[in-house]
Design a protein around this motif. Structure first.
Motif, PDB file in Angstrom:
ATOM      1  N   ALA A 131       9.916  -3.816  -6.738  1.00 50.46           N
ATOM      2  CA  ALA A 131       8.859  -2.834  -7.007  1.00 50.46           C
ATOM      3  C   ALA A 131       7.539  -3.527  -7.315  1.00 50.46           C
ATOM      4  O   ALA A 131       6.466  -3.044  -6.936  1.00 50.46           O
ATOM      5  N   GLY A 132       7.591  -4.657  -8.014  1.00 51.39           N
ATOM      6  CA  GLY A 132       6.375  -5.391  -8.314  1.00 51.39           C
ATOM      7  C   GLY A 132       5.713  -5.950  -7.071  1.00 51.39           C
ATOM      8  O   GLY A 132       4.492  -6.088  -7.020  1.00 51.39           O
ATOM      9  N   ILE A 133       6.497  -6.259  -6.040  1.00 51.88           N
ATOM     10  CA  ILE A 133       5.949  -6.825  -4.804  1.00 51.88           C
ATOM     11  C   ILE A 133       5.479  -5.737  -3.848  1.00 51.88           C
ATOM     12  O   ILE A 133       4.356  -5.758  -3.344  1.00 51.88           O
ATOM     13  N   PHE A 134       6.338  -4.749  -3.598  1.00 51.90           N
ATOM     14  CA  PHE A 134       6.071  -3.763  -2.558  1.00 51.90           C
ATOM     15  C   PHE A 134       5.605  -2.408  -3.079  1.00 51.90           C
ATOM     16  O   PHE A 134       5.216  -1.548  -2.298  1.00 51.90           O
ATOM     17  N   GLY A 135       5.663  -2.193  -4.374  1.00 55.13           N
ATOM     18  CA  GLY A 135       5.285  -0.892  -4.915  1.00 55.13           C
ATOM     19  C   GLY A 135       6.505  -0.014  -5.152  1.00 55.13           C
ATOM     20  O   GLY A 135       7.610  -0.281  -4.664  1.00 55.13           O
ATOM     21  N   ALA A 136       6.282   1.068  -5.888  1.00 53.22           N
ATOM     22  CA  ALA A 136       7.394   1.900  -6.348  1.00 53.22           C
ATOM     23  C   ALA A 136       7.511   3.234  -5.635  1.00 53.22           C
ATOM     24  O   ALA A 136       8.481   3.957  -5.860  1.00 53.22           O
TER      25      ALA A 136
END
Length: 496
Positions: A131-136
């Protein structure tokens, strides 16, 4: 909606988290904004997953064959063991069966109810990292939809057999943990420093609201509409929320199609110094050496020790100690969760008010909130044994505990966003592992103590929980900080 003038007073963010402005006028903040709409939608998503989580616990007495005598379930189950469910079963016997019943003994029921937790400790860390890399957005939306569809399928799975419903609940547990963990990465790009606590608390209070509503109306639905209705209703609500999520939620305000230029500028400028996405590498060594981070993780373990006991065993306490029947136990538990939900929202507003007016430093606010959230409930739990013969006194103390314990959410439990905004999702996943571990141990210990001594077992449960919670508070007060740590700064950005 916020206008362009909203961002005129926005400047840099100081190292202690305070927002400095170039004008005397404080940036205007309103509840009719996209960021508050996001918090409300996230509240509904959390409402959905918690209502789905508890639905099977509420429906189980109506699903089992009335001839199957219910003994206290294994302490590690999702649903608290209730010694006297005879009142509930008696009600069911006197009414026409509303849905199929199954010949599941107490052992099978315990396995089914606890299956939700069998793999829940696996996804938090990788989910937070991704989630921190690609978003939630898609992590939350897809898993919320999956959990809701599985809730709709529970009646069919129950007909198919025990193995089917166990597998379904395991997958549903995995999906719901992904929703809970990944959503925190959104606040890194959506929550201005002076609104962080209120936005997160509005969202998090959805968990309490979901439990509150399910406890309040779940038994009524099972008796009047049949137990499958509880899964259809809350599963349907979850599907609707997931569609709204895909339509209205964006990973950051820069790409949102409906946000005003003023609100976008206000959010982006206020978060300007919190950096970009963390990248693929993680500063593991720096994280291990960070005492403020360890203070938060240790507090998650100690706080969720007592939180899990309350969630799982509160109806049992009402039934066995305060002599309330099954239905009233559920209603009383729901009322306490309702007060906690209200306290969570009001606590977030209060903390942001104190922060925006610079009445206290941010680190002082975090530690003061945490201390209130631990000390007052600790006094309550120590006192419960001596007021157990007074129903009104016990309820008053428990209500006080429910409201004040929510201050921890504006203290240590949200502190990760202060010390490591780049890695919020990953560290939130790590903290959830500590919370799940704590819940597994505390529920086992509590079940053993209550089973050994019905009179003094509760006293021992509360005394042990208070001791552990106080130790976590002391550790956090010593090492807690509210400024960005070295592990989240640029120089450690590629350190493995």
């Amino acid at each position: 909606m916020p206008s362009r003038t909203e961002a005129k007073g926005v400047g840099a963010i100081s190292s202690d988290g305070n927002l400095s402005t170039t004008h005397a006028q404080t940036p205007r903040k309103g509840f009719c904004s996209v960021r508050h709409g996001l918090a409300l939608l996230m509240h509904l998503c959390n409402f959905s997953i918690d209502s789905q989580k508890m639905s099977l616990s509420i429906a189980m007495p109506a699903m089992v064959n009335s001839t199957a005598q219910l003994r206290p379930l294994n302490a590690s189950t999702e649903r608290p063991p209730v010694d006297s469910q005879d009142g509930w079963n008696g009600t069911l016997q006197h009414s026409e069966a509303m849905g199929p019943v199954y010949n599941w003994g107490p052992e099978i029921q315990g396995i089914i109810l606890s299956s939700y937790n069998y793999a829940s400790f696996l996804p938090p860390i990788p989910t937070g990292y991704i989630a921190g890399i690609f978003g939630a957005k898609y992590l939350v939306g897809v898993n919320l939809l999956l959990s809701s569809v599985l809730a709709l399928l529970i009646p069919l799975a129950a007909d198919a057999g025990v193995l089917s419903i166990i597998v379904l609940r395991i997958v549903q547990g995995l999906a719901q943990v992904m929703v809970s963990t990944s959503q925190f990465s959104l606040w890194v790009k959506w929550s201005p420093p002076l609104e962080k606590s209120q936005l997160i608390n509005i969202a998090v209070s959805g968990h309490l609201m979901g439990s509150f509503i399910t406890l309040l109306i779940g038994g009524f639905l099972c008796q009047t509409k049949g137990w499958p209705s509880i899964f259809y209703i809350f599963g349907g609500i979850g599907c609707a929320c997931s569609f709204l999520w895909f339509l209205l939620v964006y990973d950051d305000p820069k790409h949102h199609r409906f946000i005003s230029a003023g609100e976008k500028e206000y959010i982006v400028c206020s978060l300007a110094q919190q950096g970009c996405s963390p990248g693929w590498s993680l500063p593991i060594k720096a994280m291990i050496k960070s005492l403020p981070l360890w203070g938060i993780l240790v507090f998650h373990f100690t706080q969720f020790w007592i939180f899990n006991i309350l969630i799982m065993y509160l109806p049992t306490y009402f039934n066995s100690v305060l002599q309330a029947n099954f239905r009233d136990s559920g209603i009383l538990s729901a009322l306490l969760l309702g007060t906690a939900c209200i306290g969570t929202i009001l606590g977030g507003l209060l903390v942001d008010f104190l922060h925006s007016r610079k009445i206290f430093r941010l680190v002082t606010i975090r530690k003061l909130s945490t201390a209130i959230g631990v000390l007052v409930p600790s006094v309550v739990f120590v006192s419960l044994h001596w007021v157990r013969f007074s129903f009104s006194a016990s309820m008053g103390l428990l209500a006080l505990s429910s409201v004040t314990s929510t201050f921890c959410q504006t203290g240590a439990l949200v502190n990760i966003l202060d010390i490591a905004p780049r890695y919020t999702s990953f560290l939130q996943g790590l903290s959830e592992v500590f919370a799940y571990l704590s819940g597994a141990i505390s529920s086992t210990v509590a079940g053993f103590l209550i089973g050994q001594d019905s009179e003094f077992g509760w006293r021992n449960v509360f005394l042990i929980a208070v001791s552990i919670n106080m130790s976590g508070l002391v550790f956090y007060l010593i090492f807690g900080q509210a400024k960005v740590q070295d592990c989240a700064t640029e120089q450690n950005f590629t350190q493995l």
